[in-house]
Design an enzyme around this catalytic site. Structure first.
Site, mmCIF file in Angstrom:
data_model
loop_
_atom_site.group_PDB
_atom_site.id
_atom_site.type_symbol
_atom_site.label_atom_id
_atom_site.label_comp_id
_atom_site.label_asym_id
_atom_site.label_seq_id
_atom_site.Cartn_x
_atom_site.Cartn_y
_atom_site.Cartn_z
ATOM 1 N N HIS A 18 -6.154 2.948 -12.331
ATOM 2 C CA HIS A 18 -5.004 2.076 -12.587
ATOM 3 C C HIS A 18 -3.699 2.819 -12.310
ATOM 4 O O HIS A 18 -2.779 2.277 -11.692
ATOM 5 C CB HIS A 18 -5.019 1.595 -14.044
ATOM 6 C CG HIS A 18 -6.224 0.800 -14.418
ATOM 7 N ND1 HIS A 18 -6.447 -0.469 -13.941
ATOM 8 C CD2 HIS A 18 -7.276 1.092 -15.219
ATOM 9 C CE1 HIS A 18 -7.583 -0.930 -14.438
ATOM 10 N NE2 HIS A 18 -8.108 0.005 -15.210
ATOM 11 N N ARG A 157 -1.830 4.997 -0.378
ATOM 12 C CA ARG A 157 -0.826 6.039 -0.597
ATOM 13 C C ARG A 157 -0.116 6.428 0.699
ATOM 14 O O ARG A 157 -0.681 6.359 1.785
ATOM 15 C CB ARG A 157 -1.492 7.265 -1.226
ATOM 16 C CG ARG A 157 -1.838 7.078 -2.680
ATOM 17 C CD ARG A 157 -2.452 8.321 -3.265
ATOM 18 N NE ARG A 157 -3.870 8.436 -2.941
ATOM 19 C CZ ARG A 157 -4.604 9.505 -3.225
ATOM 20 N NH1 ARG A 157 -4.049 10.554 -3.796
ATOM 21 N NH2 ARG A 157 -5.887 9.533 -2.911
ATOM 22 N N GLU A 259 -9.033 3.821 1.090
ATOM 23 C CA GLU A 259 -8.480 4.997 1.759
ATOM 24 C C GLU A 259 -9.470 5.533 2.790
ATOM 25 O O GLU A 259 -9.078 5.908 3.902
ATOM 26 C CB GLU A 259 -8.137 6.071 0.728
ATOM 27 C CG GLU A 259 -7.010 5.660 -0.204
ATOM 28 C CD GLU A 259 -6.734 6.656 -1.316
ATOM 29 O OE1 GLU A 259 -5.675 6.542 -1.959
ATOM 30 O OE2 GLU A 259 -7.583 7.539 -1.552
#
Length: 345
Positions: A18, A157, A259
């Site tokens: 989270h 990210r 990712e």
């Protein structure tokens, strides 16, 4: 400029998933707005949420702690002081009462959902998962609730978004395998898997030690790496750089899967939490990953056999990579920010 509250927790028993995905969104939003993290703290166990709070502070955000016994009350008290325009929640520790009470104290509220299991009185829902667009939210949301669903809104990210992999090829010879099970591993699954795969056909096995791994697990991993020179350990690595050198991954079926897809790495999925089960099953059925089962349902040598299968079968790896290529929008969080601003400003 808006004041935004993001409510998320991480720790030794709930993991860091989270927190990690909210850090991606927070960084995007903080370029134009003031972002505060609201994180639970425990009066009886200061270690419970420590790793999550430390991760947020490490990324230069202000953390305001709230009591785990009085979450709603503490948020309301903070709202009187800060007058935030938007509250975004990413936590499974919520219920209908939580959403109903807080909705009347913020102009906008959002929830990052994975399961669609309760009524959510919010302005918008974010669900970045592969299966999100097949979920019927109509019975659990308001008429005007906006839905941001699917991998077009993936919160990847920045370190992955900056890479260019257009010419990445599937190598004929596999030399490097990645093992990553997230920030927490209270059942020592990393060690269990590593013991089973340490003698596979690959040259190197790169093992990630999560922030919330306990001391005993870390010590055991260090000991096994001393005996096996092909095992390389990494604590808090730059994951994009580590993934870039790997040909195959064994991974928990959380956000890391997206990712890995963005890095085009064929993956053996391991389910270690309830919210991962459906996503893992559907990604496995679609040939994006293989395996995708609960860790305790794998037969004794099954993960090793799956790994050796992928090492040998270059055509299977190529097929998986071709399916990964168009799955994830690596700029999904930028799109998400634009949609949130369009709604709230």
């Amino acid at each position: 400029m808006m004041v935004i509250f993001i409510r998320a927790d991480g720790g030794n028993f709930i993991g860091l998933g989270h927190v990690m995905r909210m850090l991606v969104l927070a960084k995007e939003l903080s370029s134009s707005h003031k972002v505060f993290f609201l994180c639970r703290d425990s009066s009886s166990d200061k270690e419970k949420y420590r790793s999550g709070i430390e991760k947020i502070i490490e990324n230069n955000f202000i953390v305001i702690t709230i009591s785990e016994e009085n979450v709603i009350g503490d948020i309301l008290n903070l709202q009187e002081q800060y007058r935030a325009k938007l509250l975004i929640t990413d936590s499974y520790e919520v219920n209908e009462e939580y959403f109903n009470i807080l909705a009347s104290h913020f102009k906008y509220t959002g929830y990052v959902d994975d399961t669609n299991k309760i009524k959510m009185n919010v302005s918008f829902i974010i669900n970045q998962n592969f299966n999100a667009e097949y979920m019927d939210y109509s019975r659990n949301i308001n008429f005007g609730t906006k839905l941001f669903l699917g991998t077009k809104y993936c919160m990847i990210r920045e370190e992955f978004r900056n890479l260019r992999l257009e010419n990445k090829m599937c190598k004929e010879k596999v030399t490097d395998v990645l093992l990553t099970l997230g920030g927490m591993d209270k059942d020592q699954n990393t060690l269990k898997i590593l013991r089973k795969i340490k003698d596979t056909y690959s040259e190197y096995i790169h093992v990630v030690i999560g922030m919330a791994f306990d001391y005993d697990l870390e010590r055991e991993l260090i000991e096994i790496s001393k005996i096996n020179s092909n095992i390389k350990l990494y604590k808090n690595p730059i994951m994009s750089e580590l993934m870039k050198k790997c040909d195959i991954a064994i991974s928990a079926c959380g956000s890391t899967l997206y990712e890995l897809c963005s890095m085009r790495i064929p993956t053996i999925g391991v389910v270690v939490a309830d919210n991962q089960e459906i996503i893992a099953k559907q990604m496995s059925e679609n040939g994006i990953i293989i395996g995708g089962k609960w860790i305790n349902t794998y037969e004794n040598s099954e993960i090793r056999e799956l790994l050796n299968y992928l090492i040998i079968k270059g055509d299977v790896r190529k097929g998986m990579i071709s399916k990964q290529m168009n799955l994830v929008n690596i700029n999904g969080v930028t799109l998400l920010k634009e949609e949130i601003e369009k709604m709230c400003i």
